[in-house]
Design an enzyme around this catalytic site. Structure first.
Site, PDB file in Angstrom:
ATOM      1  N   CYS A   1       0.843  -1.205   0.000  1.00 60.22           N
ATOM      2  CA  CYS A   1       0.000   0.000   0.000  1.00 60.22           C
ATOM      3  C   CYS A   1       0.879   1.257   0.000  1.00 60.22           C
ATOM      4  O   CYS A   1       1.599   1.499  -0.952  1.00 60.22           O
ATOM      5  CB  CYS A   1      -0.995  -0.006   1.157  1.00 60.22           C
ATOM      6  SG  CYS A   1      -2.303   1.204   0.944  1.00 60.22           S
TER       7      CYS A   1
ATOM      8  N   HIS B   1      -3.867  -4.779  -0.007  1.00 60.49           N
ATOM      9  CA  HIS B   1      -3.395  -5.297   1.280  1.00 60.49           C
ATOM     10  C   HIS B   1      -3.464  -6.817   1.283  1.00 60.49           C
ATOM     11  O   HIS B   1      -4.518  -7.376   1.566  1.00 60.49           O
ATOM     12  CB  HIS B   1      -4.260  -4.740   2.417  1.00 60.49           C
ATOM     13  CG  HIS B   1      -4.016  -3.302   2.682  1.00 60.49           C
ATOM     14  ND1 HIS B   1      -3.040  -2.868   3.542  1.00 60.49           N
ATOM     15  CD2 HIS B   1      -4.581  -2.196   2.175  1.00 60.49           C
ATOM     16  CE1 HIS B   1      -3.017  -1.553   3.568  1.00 60.49           C
ATOM     17  NE2 HIS B   1      -3.953  -1.116   2.744  1.00 60.49           N
TER      18      HIS B   1
ATOM     19  N   GLU C   1      -2.368  -8.791   3.457  1.00 58.83           N
ATOM     20  CA  GLU C   1      -2.648  -9.260   4.827  1.00 58.83           C
ATOM     21  C   GLU C   1      -4.128  -9.144   5.166  1.00 58.83           C
ATOM     22  O   GLU C   1      -4.575  -9.645   6.189  1.00 58.83           O
ATOM     23  CB  GLU C   1      -1.788  -8.481   5.833  1.00 58.83           C
ATOM     24  CG  GLU C   1      -2.215  -7.052   6.136  1.00 58.83           C
ATOM     25  CD  GLU C   1      -1.876  -6.027   5.056  1.00 58.83           C
ATOM     26  OE1 GLU C   1      -1.437  -6.423   3.953  1.00 58.83           O
ATOM     27  OE2 GLU C   1      -2.087  -4.822   5.313  1.00 58.83           O
TER      28      GLU C   1
END
Lengths: 258, 207
Positions: free
Chosen positions: B84, B187, B189
């Site tokens: 990001c 993202h 994650e």
């Protein structure tokens, strides 16, 4: 193509999940960590964890709960409740939040919104506003933490646009927990007044309401009661949206294996 | 033999913990740090970020992280994965808040997303599909899989590099790679299984 989101809303009264009706009557829905884990296993698009008593009780959302909830939560997590300084936000992010929802501080210290946006970026800051109709049916801002409200809804929207917040969570107090459908007029009003993504909240009775909120202008829908009290899931909501030609993220079972 | 060290850089405004939790889930040993010695000793870097380019630019410069990162990545050729804002900071300059310097590891700028000119809402928030070709970082991931994005600015490289695209008003950079320098705008994650897979690929050296 960007997919429209369905976001389960998890409301806390400190340590337990509760579901209100019109911001008042409460029903206990259990442990937020377990609830978050279930939503994670359901592969939801996003999750919101909001402590609705934090500001009233002049404390912040319990960061241990945030930390535990986010440990097995590999989707975005928005956290709110009593956060009022950049330090508070940093702590919440460190505990596992991805986005921060601000509500009471907008009344207490409006200029803080801009400060938070400049430090954490627009994408991190969700402005949460609660709206209630007055006796003559006009929308008015409502503060669940009994703050003085001295702005009209439109003044607030202007202010949020100027503050450059990332999203606006629009909650209808009158419809909260009633499962009688979103206030579509309100969603239309807010989403046409701004170019900021709008998350509809308050009143969803089933998947079709979600589709209607999206076609009315919302970028995402959030709901709590239908997931707590009915057999609807975020997926059934998205299946309805898909049926109406609204792009959503519907996964095949093999996409969810790791 | 010394243990391989993966460092996750923390400039104190990121969602560093989310990345760390995903790595824990993947059972990948790592260290979250802003300590320069740790970065000097690391074999692989993950550089996550949420926040404004301008603020992060100031912090990496003031803390000395910028110089150390450039040395490690350009001279010692260790891999870096920007996530990001971390990807955006790989660029030469950013225009968020006011013009400021990035790491200049990939020539290019970070500007307000062109979707704004198409009348689309910003930030670009939500799940969007990513298309890629010959991109090893996406090994075992179906082309067109949805990843989670949240950003208002986009990276526009000005040199020939490998990119994966996503569409929001325009096709723009969702992932980028120049040799040992990698970045993803989304993202991983926070992108459930496909995202965890991508992080695993990076940690296992598949890129």
């Amino acid at each position: 193509m960007l997919r429209y989101r369905v976001i389960p809303l998890v409301l806390l009264d400190g340590y337990s999940v509760v579901k209100t009706i019109q911001f008042d009557i409460r029903r206990n829905q259990g442990n937020p960590i377990v609830v978050s884990r279930i939503y994670n296993s359901r592969n939801v698009d996003e999750l919101m964890l909001l402590d609705i008593d934090a500001s009233k009780e002049d404390r912040g959302i319990d960061l241990h709960t945030v930390d535990a909830a986010s440990s097995e939560c590999f989707m975005p997590l928005t956290v709110g409740g009593g956060l009022k300084t950049c330090e508070d936000i940093t702590k919440a992010l460190k505990a596992g939040a991805d986005k921060i929802s601000l509500n009471t501080i907008i009344f207490d210290k409006p200029e803080f919104l801009k400060e938070a946006v400049s430090v954490f970026g627009s994408q991190c800051i969700v402005a949460s506003i609660d709206i209630k109709k007055n006796e003559i049916g006009e929308w008015e801002l409502f503060s669940h933490s009994n703050r003085n409200v001295n702005m009209s809804l439109d003044e607030m929207l202007d202010f949020l646009i100027k503050s450059d917040v990332g999203e606006i969570l629009v909650n209808s107090v009158d419809l909260d927990g009633t499962m009688s459908g979103y206030d579509l007029d309100l969603i239309e009003h807010v989403s046409s007044a701004t170019n900021i993504p709008v998350i509809a909240a308050g009143g969803a009775s089933g998947p079709n309401d979600c589709s209607r909120a999206i076609t009315t202008g919302a970028s995402a829908v959030s709901a709590a009661s239908i997931f707590h009290f009915t057999s609807y899931t975020p997926r059934t909501c998205k299946e309805d949206m898909d049926k109406h030609g609204i792009p959503t993220r519907l996964l095949d079972i093999e996409d969810t294996k790791f | 033999m010394q243990k391989k060290l993966i460092t996750v850089i923390d400039v104190n405004i990121g969602n560093v913990n989310s990345v760390s939790k995903a790595l824990n889930y993947l059972k990948v040993d790592h260290k979250v740090t802003n300590n320069l010695d740790d970065i000097l000793e690391s074999d692989k870097i993950i550089f996550p970020g949420v926040g404004s380019f301008y603020e992060a630019s100031k912090r990496i410069k003031a803390s000395g992280i910028k110089d150390v990162l450039k040395k490690r990545v350009l001279e010692d050729k260790i891999p870096i994965l920007g996530i990001c804002l971390g990807m955006q900071l790989l660029a030469t300059t950013g225009e968020e808040v006011k013009k400021s310097e990035g790491l200049d590891l990939i020539k290019g700028k970070v500007a307000i997303h062109r979707a704004s000119k198409e009348g689309l809402r910003l930030p670009h928030i939500g799940w969007n599909d990513v298309t890629f070709k010959d991109f090893k970082l996406f090994d075992s991931i179906k082309n067109g899989s949805c990843f989670y994005f949240v950003h208002s600015y986009e990276m526009i490289p000005s040199e020939e590099v490998k990119v994966a695209y996503t569409n929001y008003g325009v096709d723009y950079v969702a992932a980028i790679q120049k040799d040992n320098i990698l970045g993803v705008q989304f993202h991983p994650e926070k992108s459930q299984h496909v995202g965890l897979r991508l992080l695993k690929n990076y940690c296992e050296g598949k890129f």
